[in-house]
Design a protein around this motif. Structure first.
Motif, PDB file in Angstrom:
ATOM      1  N   TYR A 119       0.362  23.025  37.914  1.00 33.56           N
ATOM      2  CA  TYR A 119       0.081  22.990  36.475  1.00 33.56           C
ATOM      3  C   TYR A 119      -0.621  24.282  36.038  1.00 33.56           C
TER       4      TYR A 119
ATOM      5  N   ASP B 231      14.937  23.761  38.070  1.00 34.45           N
ATOM      6  CA  ASP B 231      15.148  23.910  36.627  1.00 34.45           C
ATOM      7  C   ASP B 231      16.549  23.454  36.227  1.00 34.45           C
TER       8      ASP B 231
ATOM      9  N   ARG C 297       7.838  22.566  32.001  1.00 33.85           N
ATOM     10  CA  ARG C 297       6.760  22.706  32.979  1.00 33.85           C
ATOM     11  C   ARG C 297       6.623  24.136  33.492  1.00 33.85           C
ATOM     12  N   ASN C 298       7.454  25.034  33.038  1.00 33.97           N
ATOM     13  CA  ASN C 298       7.282  26.460  33.346  1.00 33.97           C
ATOM     14  C   ASN C 298       7.951  27.246  32.214  1.00 33.97           C
TER      15      ASN C 298
ATOM     16  N   GLY D  74       6.468  15.891  29.907  1.00 33.24           N
ATOM     17  CA  GLY D  74       6.767  16.328  31.278  1.00 33.24           C
ATOM     18  C   GLY D  74       7.704  17.530  31.338  1.00 33.24           C
ATOM     19  N   TYR D  75       8.106  17.998  30.187  1.00 26.99           N
ATOM     20  CA  TYR D  75       9.014  19.142  30.087  1.00 26.99           C
ATOM     21  C   TYR D  75       8.673  19.880  28.811  1.00 26.99           C
TER      22      TYR D  75
ATOM     23  N   ARG E 127      -0.093  19.263  42.474  1.00 26.46           N
ATOM     24  CA  ARG E 127       0.359  19.146  41.088  1.00 26.46           C
ATOM     25  C   ARG E 127      -0.586  19.868  40.132  1.00 26.46           C
TER      26      ARG E 127
ATOM     27  N   LEU F  94       7.801  21.257  41.837  1.00 26.88           N
ATOM     28  CA  LEU F  94       8.728  21.096  40.715  1.00 26.88           C
ATOM     29  C   LEU F  94      10.164  20.947  41.209  1.00 26.88           C
TER      30      LEU F  94
ATOM     31  N   GLN G 277       1.925  27.406  36.728  1.00 25.09           N
ATOM     32  CA  GLN G 277       3.244  27.456  36.072  1.00 25.09           C
ATOM     33  C   GLN G 277       3.294  26.822  34.687  1.00 25.09           C
ATOM     34  N   THR G 278       2.542  25.733  34.499  1.00 23.85           N
ATOM     35  CA  THR G 278       2.681  25.002  33.235  1.00 23.85           C
ATOM     36  C   THR G 278       1.714  25.501  32.157  1.00 23.85           C
TER      37      THR G 278
ATOM     38  N   LEU H 176       1.941  18.273  25.760  1.00 18.48           N
ATOM     39  CA  LEU H 176       1.587  19.142  26.880  1.00 18.48           C
ATOM     40  C   LEU H 176       0.245  18.700  27.439  1.00 18.48           C
TER      41      LEU H 176
ATOM     42  N   GLN I 221      11.737  26.925  31.739  1.00 12.17           N
ATOM     43  CA  GLN I 221      12.110  25.668  31.073  1.00 12.17           C
ATOM     44  C   GLN I 221      11.818  25.737  29.578  1.00 12.17           C
TER      45      GLN I 221
END
Ligand code: ADP
Length: 192
Positions: free
Chosen positions: A148, A61, A88-89, A85-86, A144, A58, A151-152, A6, A92
């Protein structure tokens, strides 16, 4: 070993994953690379993803989950994988958790590469000059980083709550960061 890396764009996930893959002898699964391959191949999925990626947003999903499910069903993942990369929310993260449980391969480690934002921006600018990625223009980079944060970043909390999170300092020379990662993944390391 089943591991998810992550970290924000520019945190060095891709670079470190490529090295960890040799060390751990498990495949490196980068959803960004999988998507870029689809774009390069001009597939239907690639055509759908291309503009979204260039904007720094993004991809849906559903597309990602299908792609990932497909990739994880390949036999080379039998001894584990490094996912980059996964998720990301949070949707997911939930989907991945359910998928891995269903195939009897729950995640073992979530490692966050921590890098301050100023340094992220600097690194991506350097990469833009060197590689010319379509989404490394200033506007897309800003988007991005924003995606991030909103959401990430919550995904980090998700893994913390599941007791799977390890935080590694991503600032320093490549070798230095790599050694920190290897140490964090050794059986005696604190996971918390
Ligand atoms: P970076 O980490 O530098 O942002 P990646 O190569 O991981 O780059 O991803 C590039 C782009 O691919 C993302 O900005 C996004 O558009 C798309 N993408 C990659 N992984 C995902 C994902 N899990 N969900 C949605 N979109 C994704």
């Amino acid at each position: 070993m089943r591991l998810v890396l992550l970290g924000a764009p520019g945190s060095g996930k891709g670079t470190q994953a490529a090295r960890l893959k040799e060390h751990l002898q498990v495949p490196h699964i980068s959803t960004g690379d999988l998507l870029r391959a689809e774009v390069a191949a001009g597939s239907k999925l690639g055509l759908e993803a291309k503009e979204v990626m260039a904007r720094g947003e993004l991809v849906s999903d559903a597309i990602l989950l299908g792609m990932l499910e497909d990739r994880l069903s390949r036999p080379d993942t039998a001894n584990g994988f490094i996912l980059d990369g996964y998720p990301r929310n949070l949707a997911q993260a939930d989907a991945l958790d359910a998928l891995l449980k269903r195939i009897g391969q729950p995640m073992e480690y979530a490692v966050q590469l921590e890098v301050p934002t100023e340094l992220l921006v600097e690194r991506i600018a350097g990469r833009a000059a060197a590689e010319g990625r379509a989404d490394d223009n200033p506007e897309s980079v800003r988007k991005r980083l924003e995606v991030y944060d909103s959401q990430t970043a919550p995904v980090i909390e998700f893994y913390r709550q599941h007791g799977q999170l390890t935080v590694v300092d991503g600032v320093g020379a490549l070798d230095e960061v790599f050694h920190r990662l290897v140490e964090a993944l050794s059986p005696t390391a604190d996971v918390g």
